[in-house]
Design an enzyme around this catalytic site. Structure first.
Site, PDB file in Angstrom:
ATOM      1  N   HIS A   1       0.845  -1.201   0.000  1.00  0.00           N
ATOM      2  CA  HIS A   1       0.000   0.000   0.000  1.00  0.00           C
ATOM      3  C   HIS A   1       0.880   1.251   0.000  1.00  0.00           C
ATOM      4  O   HIS A   1       0.711   2.144  -0.846  1.00  0.00           O
ATOM      5  CB  HIS A   1      -0.894  -0.045   1.239  1.00  0.00           C
ATOM      6  CG  HIS A   1      -1.750   1.162   1.443  1.00  0.00           C
ATOM      7  ND1 HIS A   1      -3.109   1.163   1.210  1.00  0.00           N
ATOM      8  CD2 HIS A   1      -1.463   2.433   1.871  1.00  0.00           C
ATOM      9  CE1 HIS A   1      -3.613   2.366   1.475  1.00  0.00           C
ATOM     10  NE2 HIS A   1      -2.629   3.149   1.887  1.00  0.00           N
ATOM     11  N   GLU A   2       1.817   1.317   0.942  1.00  0.00           N
ATOM     12  CA  GLU A   2       2.686   2.494   1.017  1.00  0.00           C
ATOM     13  C   GLU A   2       3.606   2.583  -0.197  1.00  0.00           C
ATOM     14  O   GLU A   2       3.950   3.678  -0.649  1.00  0.00           O
ATOM     15  CB  GLU A   2       3.505   2.466   2.312  1.00  0.00           C
ATOM     16  CG  GLU A   2       2.676   2.486   3.589  1.00  0.00           C
ATOM     17  CD  GLU A   2       1.718   3.667   3.675  1.00  0.00           C
ATOM     18  OE1 GLU A   2       1.975   4.700   3.023  1.00  0.00           O
ATOM     19  OE2 GLU A   2       0.699   3.562   4.385  1.00  0.00           O
TER      20      GLU A   2
ATOM     21  N   HIS B   1       3.535   6.425  -6.961  1.00  0.00           N
ATOM     22  CA  HIS B   1       2.764   7.559  -7.473  1.00  0.00           C
ATOM     23  C   HIS B   1       3.624   8.820  -7.418  1.00  0.00           C
ATOM     24  O   HIS B   1       3.726   9.571  -8.399  1.00  0.00           O
ATOM     25  CB  HIS B   1       1.495   7.716  -6.633  1.00  0.00           C
ATOM     26  CG  HIS B   1       0.442   8.569  -7.259  1.00  0.00           C
ATOM     27  ND1 HIS B   1      -0.846   8.656  -6.767  1.00  0.00           N
ATOM     28  CD2 HIS B   1       0.464   9.397  -8.333  1.00  0.00           C
ATOM     29  CE1 HIS B   1      -1.558   9.489  -7.512  1.00  0.00           C
ATOM     30  NE2 HIS B   1      -0.778   9.958  -8.463  1.00  0.00           N
TER      31      HIS B   1
END
Length: 613
Positions: A397-398, A404
């Site tokens: 997730h991180e 991004h």
């Protein structure tokens, strides 16, 4: 499966953690002395912003020079400031680093005050002048989205003097969260609890998050009861801190001529308020699907009565999924293969070049986050890895956030590189979706598949339903303050209890929410960041649809996704998602997610019927 290689049951000495599992901050600054020199230099430049005051409309050249100077200075400040914050978070007891972090809050406020004249002055220029300046001066082209957004918010920008005062007040406005952060992580008297095996543990946040998932029901009941009752002893303190934070938010919203804090928060990224309210309405409409999941959990756990303290326990008692950091790295990188070589290379660097601070240690800030604000270096990840499947999922997730930032920073000029908060959780939950699909393909045995499918449902529970529950709570709390009604710790607990019981079907006997759960609100740091949490839910529904397309082998969908995570804030977030293939102004993303949730539960029930569960 191997057990994680470190003992996660006790606090640890940071000095004993191998360097390979601690982030390396030297690419930002090689030493504290270098940081101080950079900080002093950038502080000395803040006054240069005001040299352009009263001159922005004089020519396209002057406007370009002013914007370039201001954004270059900001770029340096958001190199100096995160360095201090990252150091402070690795040990919140270290007073020197906390002092650096506090100093940067003041410096950033001074910068905000120095540049406060810019938006009001730009707003005094008409649209025709701005358009002419952009056509005359190529350097202004990259600022066009920013200038367009300023003009769009014309009625909400105050005068130079007022904006300067508001910027200066940010130091005071940040005090409630600063106190909450330090009190919660460094000074709160976390209780000791004796588990069923006779071991006594300090029940701090990492220990609570680990042991609330214990397979032993009496342990997890004791852990949750003890932890939340300890929070409840400081209900008045937490209530006063939250009220201070809320009052500051309302002050800023009204100062900028917004009717509500929600209007203020959503106007910046140009998100319709209906997106927020539609989410709450849609999730409430789909509570029967959530209650189906809770009943499935009760069945799988063999319980006659499901309690709130049962919600983090393993769904499949015989399967205790554990992964060392090395195993997690291999699984994560393999799961990301559908996104191509460049994405894989960037993700690998995060592990091999020490972008990640992996393990919990004494005084370390709890939870997990990715900080991609240092434009010229690379993002950093703070983890508190505990060896569970959920920890591996949190890590990817991180890493999604990190990639991004990595792609946007590489693709966009600095003024357009940071992505809007509304988009922040799309890439992260996208990574989670890829991981679980990879693991399902890798593991054939039915009990383990049940556990993984259950983890997917846990993701929907925690990201769509729980975060929307938080969002509804946050909306009701803000409405109370905006109606000039008092907000106390008792009020906050009573309201939280009411909303949680509605979501979990307490009155219908679906899941019993014990009275001490009312204190959980004081454990949630995101409530100090106005209207942030709903974006976990909207992002999850968006990423669920996007990942399905990529996993289907649609190369165009993969291309659009990589373009999306490279776009920064070059367009409004709603428009960027539409280009990626998702329209967040409709019910479709949530409804598709609910359909997928029901399909997963159908499969789980078929497996249970087959194995006699």
């Amino acid at each position: 499966m191997q057990t994680a290689t470190m003992d996660f049951t006790q606090e640890r000495d940071r000095a004993k953690i191998p360097d390979q599992h601690k982030w390396d901050l030297t690419p930002i600054y090689p030493s504290l002395e270098a940081w101080r020199a950079a900080k002093d230099k950038v502080v000395g430049r803040i006054a240069s912003v005001q040299e352009f005051q009263g001159k922005l409309a004089s020519s396209a050249k002057v406007l370009a020079e002013a914007l370039e100077n201001e954004t270059d200075l900001e770029k340096e400040l958001v190199r100096v400031s995160p360095y201090a914050g990252l150091l402070a978070d690795q040990d919140t007891r270290e007073s020197e680093h906390q002092g650096m972090k506090q100093e940067m809050i003041g410096i950033m406020a001074n910068f905000g005050a120095a540049r406060a004249y810019m938006e009001p002055e730009i707003l005094r220029m008409d649209r025709a002048t701005i358009d002419r300046f952009i056509s005359e001066e190529p350097r202004l082209k990259i600022y066009q989205p920013i200038l367009d957004n300023i003009l769009r918010q014309r009625e909400h920008i105050c005068s130079d003097t007022e904006e300067r005062l508001l910027a200066g007040a940010s130091v005071m406005a940040s005090a409630p969260y600063t106190v909450f952060d330090i009190f919660s992580d460094a000074e709160f008297p976390y209780p000791d609890v004796v588990l069923s095996d006779g071991k006594s543990i300090k029940l701090d946040k990492p220990a609570y998050e680990l042991h609330r998932a214990s397979p032993n029901r009496s342990d997890r009941e004791k852990v949750m009861t003890t932890f939340f009752e300890s929070l409840g002893k400081y209900r008045a303190t937490y209530g006063a801190l939250m009220n201070g934070n809320l009052q500051a938010s309302v002050f800023y919203a009204r100062s900028h001529k917004y009717n509500t804090v929600l209007e203020n928060v959503l106007d910046g990224p140009n998100i319709p308020i209906s997106v927020y309210t539609r989410l709450i309405e849609g999730v409430n409409r789909n509570l029967p699907t959530f209650h189906r999941y809770l009943n499935l959990r009760k069945r799988m756990m063999g319980l006659s009565e499901l309690h709130y303290y049962d919600l983090y326990a393993p769904l499949v008692g015989s399967v205790d999924l554990k992964y060392s950091v090395d195993e997690a790295e291999r699984n994560i990188l393999a799961s990301l293969a559908p996104l191509g070589r460049e994405y894989a290379e960037g993700s690998t660097r995060a592990f091999t070049e020490r972008w990640i601070d992996m393990y919990p240690n004494v005084g370390k800030s709890s939870g997990a986050y990715s900080d991609g604000s240092v434009y010229d270096v690379h993002p950093y990840i703070l983890m508190n890895y505990n060896g569970k499947y959920n920890a591996m999922s949190t890590l990817t997730h991180e890493l999604g956030h990190t990639m991004h930032s990595y792609f946007s920073n590489q693709t966009q000029p600095y003024p357009l590189a940071s992505y809007p908060i509304f988009l922040a959780e799309v890439a992260s939950t996208f990574n989670e979706a890829l991981l679980i699909q990879y693991m399902l393909k890798k593991i054939p045995d039915e009990p383990t598949r049940l556990s993984l499918l259950g983890s997917f449902l846990e993701g929907i529970k925690g990201t769509v339903f729980r975060q929307t529950q938080f969002a509804e709570y946050e909306l009701r709390v803000h409405e109370t303050v905006e109606n000039d009604q008092p907000v106390t710790g008792d009020f906050l607990a009573k309201l939280y209890d009411k909303i949680v019981k509605k979501y979990y079907g307490h009155d219908q006997g679906i899941c019993i929410v014990d009275d001490y759960v009312a204190n959980e609100w004081s454990f949630i740091p995101h409530f100090y960041n106005d209207y942030y949490v709903f974006q976990y839910a909207t992002s999850f529904t968006a990423s669920s649809a996007l990942s399905e397309k990529v996993l289907s082998g649609d190369q165009d969908a993969t291309r659009r996704y990589l373009k999306f995570i490279s776009a920064g804030k070059s367009k409004y977030p709603i428009d960027l998602l539409k280009e990626a293939g998702i329209d967040m102004t409709t019910d479709e993303p949530l409804e598709l997610t609910m359909q997928k949730m029901n399909r997963v539960m159908d499969e789980m029930e078929r497996i249970l019927d087959h194995i006699g569960g």
